[in-house]
Design an enzyme around this catalytic site. Structure first.
Site, PDB file in Angstrom:
ATOM      1  CE  LYS A 178      -1.524  -1.785   3.687  1.00 23.50           C
ATOM      2  NZ  LYS A 178      -2.177  -2.159   4.965  1.00 23.50           N
ATOM      3  CB  THR A 211      -5.867   7.719   7.801  1.00 20.79           C
ATOM      4  OG1 THR A 211      -4.865   8.230   8.704  1.00 20.79           O
ATOM      5  CG2 THR A 211      -6.170   8.772   6.745  1.00 20.79           C
ATOM      6  N   GLY A 213      -6.812   2.998  11.307  1.00 22.99           N
ATOM      7  CA  GLY A 213      -7.414   1.695  11.041  1.00 22.99           C
ATOM      8  C   GLY A 213      -7.625   1.370   9.577  1.00 22.99           C
ATOM      9  CB  THR A 214      -6.825   3.067   6.363  1.00 29.44           C
ATOM     10  OG1 THR A 214      -5.490   3.432   6.760  1.00 29.44           O
ATOM     11  CG2 THR A 214      -7.717   4.275   6.484  1.00 29.44           C
ATOM     12  N   GLY A 215      -5.442   0.321   7.372  1.00 29.37           N
ATOM     13  CA  GLY A 215      -4.764  -0.917   7.005  1.00 29.37           C
ATOM     14  C   GLY A 215      -5.537  -2.141   7.451  1.00 29.37           C
ATOM     15  CB  CYS A 216      -7.340  -2.905  10.602  1.00 24.85           C
ATOM     16  SG  CYS A 216      -6.029  -2.594  11.789  1.00 24.85           S
TER      17      CYS A 216
END
Length: 274
Positions: A178, A211, A213-216
């Site tokens: 990402k 943003t 928690g966007t990866g989770c």
């Protein structure tokens, strides 16, 4: 009605923007039934992490075992695993249960910059590289995580490709890197490598501080897509669209960065109603 079951193995975020809470919200929004095995409890809010309490590895394993004994699990997403002992216990359970469609979000550092482990970094990274990633169907690091896992500095697309090849060589057939941390102006570039080709996804950067928690959320959405029968490219594309829309309709809940809106388009917290 029968729903596909998807398991998240991750930590609890007391601010509910990331971790188990974000995963379960994502699963619900994507139309799958979310299961959870808790690896750690964190004391955190929108500003930062003030404490981490890891669950004993044997009890993490007991949670996973109990779920596999009772249900057919279509996909798994891993997030914060806290220490090497937990990684080892989780991997042993996955092997014992013949787990499939494992999406590994190699959580090392929180959005706030806080380390999310209570272990020696070198031991933790070794376990990620040599135990967990080889079991994954897809691994989804951001730029800082990919740099730590590969030892490469990543400043552009060609570096992302080289890092993806390195990670794929560890045993995961698919790698998404990402690119949100790269300075590309108002454009975000993400990369999927499936062992035979590169797929570049570009999108407009959403200008929001929310943003957390966007990866989770992205990894959980990929796991839900795989559970629903999407192929890897379809699951990644759908997850990207879901996260982008959630960011466009994010909202503030505290003094720091809030979460994306996992239920954008649903009810009172959806769309323009936020």
């Amino acid at each position: 009605m029968t729903l596909k079951k998807v398991l998240t193995v991750a930590g609890s975020d007391s601010g509910a923007g990331a971790g188990i809470q974000a995963d379960l919200k994502t699963f619900a929004a994507m139309g799958v039934y979310g299961l959870s095995a808790l690896t750690a409890i964190t004391a955190q809010n929108t500003v930062g992490v003030s404490g981490v309490h890891a669950i004993p590895p044997e009890f993490v394993a007991k949670q996973i075992s109990a779920l596999f004994e009772d249900m057919e699990i279509a996909a798994i997403k891993t997030g914060m695993l806290a220490n090497t002992g937990i990684i080892e216990a989780v991997c042993d359970q996955f092997i014992r249960s013949n787990a499939e469609n494992i999406v590994v979000d190699p959580v090392i550092i929180a959005t706030s910059g806080d380390l999310l482990m209570d272990d020696r970094v070198e031991n933790f990274i070794w376990a990620l590289r040599n135990r967990l990633i080889p079991l994954a169907h897809i691994v989804t690091p951001n730029i800082p995580e990919a740099e730590i896992l590969t030892g490469r500095e990543i400043t552009g697309l060609e570096d992302m490709k080289a890092a993806a090849i390195d990670l794929q060589s560890l045993g995961a057939p698919n790698v998404v890197i990402k690119g949100g941390h790269l300075e590309n102006g108002d454009t975000v570039v993400d990369l999927l490598f499936d062992g035979s080709g590169f797929y570049v996804y570009t999108g407009k950067r959403v200008l929001t501080r929310n943003t957390h928690g966007t990866g989770c959320t992205f990894a959980a959405a990929v796991a839900a897509g795989l559970a629903l029968g999407r192929n890897t490219r379809e699951a990644v594309e759908e997850a990207k669209k879901y996260v982008s829309y959630a960011l466009e309709h994010s909202y503030s809940v505290g003094r720091g960065g809030g979460p994306p809106n996992h239920f954008a388009g649903f009810g009172r917290l959806g769309g323009d109603g936020v």
